[in-house]
Design a protein around this motif. Structure first.
Motif, PDB file in Angstrom:
ATOM      1  N   UNK A   1       0.831  -1.090  -0.072  1.00  0.00           N
ATOM      2  CA  UNK A   1      -0.164   0.009   0.109  1.00  0.00           C
ATOM      3  C   UNK A   1       0.932   1.053   0.209  1.00  0.00           C
ATOM      4  N   UNK A   2       1.841   1.461   0.879  1.00  0.00           N
ATOM      5  CA  UNK A   2       2.741   2.258   0.692  1.00  0.00           C
ATOM      6  C   UNK A   2       3.570   2.543  -0.646  1.00  0.00           C
TER       7      UNK A   2
ATOM      8  N   UNK B   1       4.300  -2.024  11.243  1.00  0.00           N
ATOM      9  CA  UNK B   1       4.461  -2.469   9.752  1.00  0.00           C
ATOM     10  C   UNK B   1       5.836  -1.610   9.074  1.00  0.00           C
ATOM     11  N   UNK B   2       6.464  -0.669   9.867  1.00  0.00           N
ATOM     12  CA  UNK B   2       7.649  -0.027   9.471  1.00  0.00           C
ATOM     13  C   UNK B   2       7.605   1.605   8.951  1.00  0.00           C
ATOM     14  N   UNK B   3       6.494   2.015   9.535  1.00  0.00           N
ATOM     15  CA  UNK B   3       6.486   3.562   9.132  1.00  0.00           C
ATOM     16  C   UNK B   3       4.975   3.954   9.156  1.00  0.00           C
ATOM     17  N   UNK B   4       5.006   5.451   8.925  1.00  0.00           N
ATOM     18  CA  UNK B   4       3.681   6.041   9.170  1.00  0.00           C
ATOM     19  C   UNK B   4       2.914   6.075   7.563  1.00  0.00           C
ATOM     20  N   UNK B   5       1.626   6.153   7.860  1.00  0.00           N
ATOM     21  CA  UNK B   5       0.940   6.148   6.503  1.00  0.00           C
ATOM     22  C   UNK B   5       0.711   4.450   5.832  1.00  0.00           C
ATOM     23  N   UNK B   6       1.217   3.757   6.528  1.00  0.00           N
ATOM     24  CA  UNK B   6       1.031   2.260   5.901  1.00  0.00           C
ATOM     25  C   UNK B   6      -0.072   1.435   6.248  1.00  0.00           C
ATOM     26  N   UNK B   7      -1.012   2.105   6.989  1.00  0.00           N
ATOM     27  CA  UNK B   7      -2.238   1.315   7.121  1.00  0.00           C
ATOM     28  C   UNK B   7      -3.546   1.525   5.836  1.00  0.00           C
TER      29      UNK B   7
ATOM     30  N   UNK C   1       9.726   4.245  -7.913  1.00  0.00           N
ATOM     31  CA  UNK C   1       9.122   4.061  -6.618  1.00  0.00           C
ATOM     32  C   UNK C   1      10.308   4.889  -5.609  1.00  0.00           C
ATOM     33  N   UNK C   2       9.415   5.563  -4.623  1.00  0.00           N
ATOM     34  CA  UNK C   2      10.060   6.596  -3.641  1.00  0.00           C
ATOM     35  C   UNK C   2       9.600   6.514  -2.396  1.00  0.00           C
ATOM     36  N   UNK C   3      10.284   6.855  -1.275  1.00  0.00           N
ATOM     37  CA  UNK C   3      10.179   6.588   0.068  1.00  0.00           C
ATOM     38  C   UNK C   3      10.237   7.965   0.991  1.00  0.00           C
TER      39      UNK C   3
END
Length: 365
Positions: free
Chosen positions: A244-245, A292-298, A361-363
């Protein structure tokens, strides 16, 4: 941590305060007095201070270390939050030949705009080790080195190498921006009152020039990879929240590219490293082993049923999800699919980030 006078102390009621000639040192504020003069001398020696250097000292306390620094440096700038310590420090050097070479700034180090300095020497409150470290590394102009006393576990995470049990996001971030070396271990009994943990002195030398990488992107990828550092990257990039991220960031980046053109991702974030400040603490190291390893990942996603892997993480299953396949394709091309974050070097992460970026793909979000 504070470098204060070596005097006899009687323990106050409750064990949390130690009065020294009317002054109470509070362990809750990290006020532990380094009482071993040999360690003070060793710290000053290992700093390699020149007679022309301006030295920043964080948390001088009542001045044991400050007095030694004034003997070798051109100027010492001491940042101290406790007004009682400021008064004692100023009283201690008053009338001496070094008084004019000392500048005391009363304030919270995390909220203070730091002036120019060549070297930083500090015995810091351990609970703010990470934000202080990355505040220093974001300081411009770049200083020569910092000699800092940390909680031992935090120090060992800073210097940990790929494959070490303590290697984590903190290790990767700190070593991207600096060369970090362990100098000496300091036992808890060298302090009054003694802390509950041992300490270590570490040398941090900022890299100059900095590596040509977008630091927000770097930290976003490293944060994600170390969310489950002992799982394979292939397993991580099959998780529902990670896919999703990838989808969210891919779409955001494409929208930015359309609005701003190719300049949308040119800033490397060289002077803004605040996002790295939560990369670890003396206790946890910032691995974020849960979650899950970071914000905004739900974010919920379409295109594929869900299943659970062996660790109970939701993974995509069923109809092919193109964003999952995009991520896995990058991993396969670089032979990263079966590798684990705990074993990846700086060069591995840089190569992996470049490969993801090449696919759009960016992070950084």
């Amino acid at each position: 941590m504070a470098g204060g006078p070596v005097r006899k102390a009687k323990r106050a009621g409750g064990g949390s305060q130690y009065p020294i000639q009317g002054m109470e040192f509070l362990k809750s504020k990290g006020q532990h007095i380094l009482k071993n003069p040999l360690i003070v001398d060793s710290i000053v020696q290992k700093a390699g201070i020149k007679s022309t250097d301006v030295v920043l000292e964080i948390g001088p306390g009542t001045g044991n270390l400050t007095v030694k620094l004034l003997q070798v440096a051109k100027k010492v700038i001491a940042v101290e939050v406790d007004p009682r310590m400021v008064f004692e420090l100023q009283r201690r050097v008053q009338g001496s030949s070094h008084a004019s070479h000392l500048q005391v700034i009363q304030g919270d180090i995390l909220k203070t705009e730091l002036p120019y300095f060549d070297i930083c020497v500090a015995n810091i409150p351990y609970q703010i080790s990470s934000p202080i470290t990355f505040k220093l590394l974001s300081h411009r102009p770049i200083f020569r080195c910092a000699i800092i006393m940390f909680q031992r576990e935090f120090a060992m995470r800073l210097v940990a190498k790929p494959g070490d049990s303590l290697y984590c996001r903190l290790s990767a971030n700190a070593q991207l921006l600096s060369r970090v070396d362990h100098l000496l271990k300091v036992g808890k009994n060298n302090f009054r009152p003694p802390p509950k943990v041992d300490s270590s002195v570490v040398r941090i030398e900022p890299r100059n020039p900095l590596p040509p990488v977008n630091f927000k992107e770097w930290d976003g990828l490293v944060r994600l990879c170390f969310s489950r550092k002992n799982k394979t990257l292939g397993a991580i990039f099959r998780q529902k929240n990670v896919v999703a991220l990838v989808e969210k960031n891919y779409k955001t980046y494409q929208a930015l590219q359309g609005a701003l053109g190719s300049s949308a991702s040119t800033d490397n974030g060289a002077t803004d490293l605040s996002m790295m400040a939560d990369a670890g603490s003396g206790r946890g190291g910032g691995d974020a082993e849960e979650g899950g390893g970071g914000q905004g990942m739900d974010v919920d996603m379409d295109g594929g049923d869900m299943d659970m892997d062996d660790d109970g993480d939701e993974v995509t299953k069923g109809p092919v999800n193109k964003y999952k396949e995009m991520g896995l394709a990058v991993l396969r091309e670089g032979s990263f699919e079966d590798k684990r974050s705990s074993k990846l070097s700086q060069d591995d992460f840089l190569r992996l980030l470049a490969s993801f970026n090449a696919r759009g793909i960016h992070f950084a979000n």
